[in-house]
Design an enzyme around this catalytic site. Structure first.
Site, PDB file in Angstrom:
ATOM      1  N   ASP A 264       0.846  -1.199   0.000  1.00  0.00           N
ATOM      2  CA  ASP A 264       0.000   0.000   0.000  1.00  0.00           C
ATOM      3  C   ASP A 264       0.881   1.249   0.000  1.00  0.00           C
ATOM      4  OD1 ASP A 264      -1.941   1.894   0.188  1.00  0.00           O
ATOM      5  OD2 ASP A 264      -2.533   1.424   2.256  1.00  0.00           O
ATOM      6  N   LYS A 271       1.655   7.942   0.211  1.00  0.00           N
ATOM      7  CA  LYS A 271       2.051   8.039   1.615  1.00  0.00           C
ATOM      8  C   LYS A 271       3.425   8.701   1.743  1.00  0.00           C
ATOM      9  CE  LYS A 271      -0.354   3.861   3.248  1.00  0.00           C
ATOM     10  NZ  LYS A 271      -1.222   4.518   4.231  1.00  0.00           N
ATOM     11  N   ASP A 282       0.237  -4.900   4.658  1.00  0.00           N
ATOM     12  CA  ASP A 282      -1.160  -4.551   4.414  1.00  0.00           C
ATOM     13  C   ASP A 282      -1.970  -5.716   3.834  1.00  0.00           C
ATOM     14  OD1 ASP A 282      -2.964  -2.501   4.901  1.00  0.00           O
ATOM     15  OD2 ASP A 282      -2.811  -1.649   2.895  1.00  0.00           O
ATOM     16  N   ARG A 345     -11.049  -0.463   1.977  1.00  0.00           N
ATOM     17  CA  ARG A 345     -12.515  -0.538   1.980  1.00  0.00           C
ATOM     18  C   ARG A 345     -13.064  -0.768   0.582  1.00  0.00           C
ATOM     19  NH1 ARG A 345     -12.774   5.208   4.875  1.00  0.00           N
ATOM     20  NH2 ARG A 345     -10.835   4.346   5.663  1.00  0.00           N
TER      21      ARG A 345
END
Ligand code: BES
Ligand code: MN
Ligand code: ZN
Length: 492
Positions: A264, A271, A282, A345
């Site tokens: 991720d 990030k 992750d 999600r």
């Protein structure tokens, strides 16, 4: 490593090392502990008086065992009394970890407090966890033969039966399997490779289905595919069905769904560089459900269980998803992607919905979903949300029984309005306030069956070595999911 039920008393057990938990209140030795101390000739008292074992500072002290049969005594701190399987697991793990690289081959563990069968099983799992060495994964050259030594046999004093410990060994192997998957580097374990790992479960009697990009596109899994579109490694959806899944009644089928983001980076909402390497973990949710499925297949193949692992890599690039993109999820709702870093999600909603179309009547998802969970709960505790809460209580009971620390959070669907989008049915990321709860509220929009969401963002791995475990993945959730599936199968 072997686990044995040990009928002898602490003073008479024949072993290399006898491990004894010490608590704050033991500054005055009393009861069984005073008796053991007397049998040794007062070595425990002396170690504490000499400050060799300061309850406030030290987790362990290895001392000569004096006049009892054991060679050495290992005093173990770091836990509070009266916490059942959680305490037992932690003490055992700290003990075997302390003995890594020493000549100790046999450890006898005296839990002191009478545990039930679950407590001894948790101690067994903990003992095996404590021997885990992450440096074995890629064969670190500088590790010497001596460093590789670890305890070969753990005797649990007072354990009621050997069968319970044999069961615990199988669970511990599962925890270790999940842990190693979660520790693997992203250049080594990407979606297709995880699919190969899953195929390996066919030899445990599971049926394994792998959906590729074209199949997922045909099914309308655009939320999942959008996350993966920027990466060179293609997404996969893994589904592992136990033999018991097909035979089960339609209203008794459990699907466990694990977030599998092999790396991720955040995608276009990239990030910061600091600690970004931790984002190889992750995929810990996916690792947990695959490991749990393998373990349940070995212990109770008739359990009505399916594991689903949506696997992607979240990368920036010329074809990557952009903030503002709108994707139509498999259930027909549209999602406006405000933040490409809220990707977990997006893959979970398609995986959860797909699991429902496959006949799941009960769902549990497990995911390293939010930094907010890590901030709020740290590495000890996994946060969960449940709808209905009765179903959450079953997950809680499974966690308690295996010594994992789960804590319920409120699924406040009152916050749903804060996720309204001007262009779509829902946005994937809102403001920071309440963001842990809102991540679960987002998922709730895509699930219709009884469901629990477990956020392991903080608890999946340690960011530094601790007395109880080394830095890296912990196999969090494996033992709980196994227990849940076994209990669920019994109620069938
Ligand atoms: N994988 C991260 C969550 C995470 C953070 C896990 C730290 C472990 C340690 C997740 O995909 C993520 O990036 N979440 C964002 C969501 C935000 C953009 C709404 C977060 O929590 O910052
Ligand atoms: Mn992210
Ligand atoms: Zn993520």
């Amino acid at each position: 490593m072997r686990l044995r039920a040990e009928p002898s008393s602490p003073a008479s057990v024949e072993t290399d090392v006898l491990a004894v938990p010490i608590y704050r209140e033991d500054r005055e030795l009393s009861g069984d502990l005073a008796e053991l101390d007397a049998a040794t000739g007062g070595v425990i008292r002396a170690a504490i008086d000499w400050g060799q074992f300061n309850i406030l500072e030290h987790y362990t002290a290895l001392i000569d065992a004096g006049s009892i049969r054991a060679e050495l005594i290992l005093l173990v701190n770091g836990v509070r009394r009266g916490r059942g399987p959680w305490r037992a697991r932690r003490i055992a793990s700290t003990a075997t970890r302390r003995l890594q690289g020493t000549g100790a081959r046999r450890l006898a563990l005296w839990l002191r407090d009478g545990e039930d069968a679950d407590g001894y099983a948790a101690a067994g799992v903990g003992a095996m966890q404590g021997t885990y060495r992450p440096t074995e994964l890629y064969g670190r050259v500088r590790d010497t033969e001596a460093m590789r030594r670890s305890v070969e046999e753990v005797s649990l004093i007072g354990a009621p039966d050997q069968a319970g410990l044999d069961h615990a060994s199988t669970v511990a192997e599962g925890v270790e399997f999940g842990r190693t998957l979660a520790n693997r580097a992203s250049n080594d374990l990407y979606p297709e490779r995880m699919a190969e790992v899953a195929r390996g479960l066919e030899s445990d009697g599971c049926s394994v289905e792998i959906l590729g990009v074209d199949e997922m596109r045909a099914l309308g899994m655009n939320a999942l595919l959008g996350v993966g579109q920027g990466a060179a490694h293609e997404p996969r959806l893994i589904a592992i069905r136990l033999p018991g899944w097909e035979r089960a009644a339609a209203d008794r089928r459990l699907a466990i769904v694990g977030k599998g983001v092999c790396f991720d980076s955040g995608g276009i909402s990239i990030k910061p560089a600091d600690k970004m390497e931790e984002m190889k973990h992750d995929k810990s949710g996916a690792a947990a459900v695959i490991a749990a499925a393998r373990t349940v297949a070995r212990l109770a193949p008739d359990a009505p269980l399916m594991a689903v692992a949506p696997m992607v890599e979240n990368m920036p690039g010329g074809n990557a998803q952009r903030p503002g993109d709108v994707v139509k999820a498999m259930n027909g709702k549209t999602v406006e992607v405000i933040n490409t870093d809220a990707e977990g999600r997006l893959i979970l909603i398609d995986a959860l919905h797909w699991a429902e179309t496959q006949g799941a009547s009960h769902l549990v998802d497990i995911a390293t979903l939010t930094g907010a969970a890590a901030v709020a709960f740290g590495d000890l505790i996994s946060a969960y949300f449940a709808r209905p809460r009765d179903w959450g209580a079953e997950v809680q009971a499974a966690a308690d029984a295996t010594g994992e620390w789960f804590w319920e959070m409120p699924l406040a669907t009152e916050y749903r309005a804060s996720l309204d989008s001007a262009y779509a049915d829902i946005i994937n990321s809102g403001t920071r306030d309440g963001s842990l709860i809102k991540s679960a509220v987002f998922l709730a929009d895509f699930v219709t069956k009884p469901w629990v969401h477990v956020d392991i963002a903080g608890s999946a791995y340690l960011t530094a070595d601790k007395a109880v475990n080394p830095k890296g993945a912990l196999g969090t959730g494996v033992s709980t999911l196994v227990r849940l599936a076994l209990d669920y199968a019994k109620q069938g």
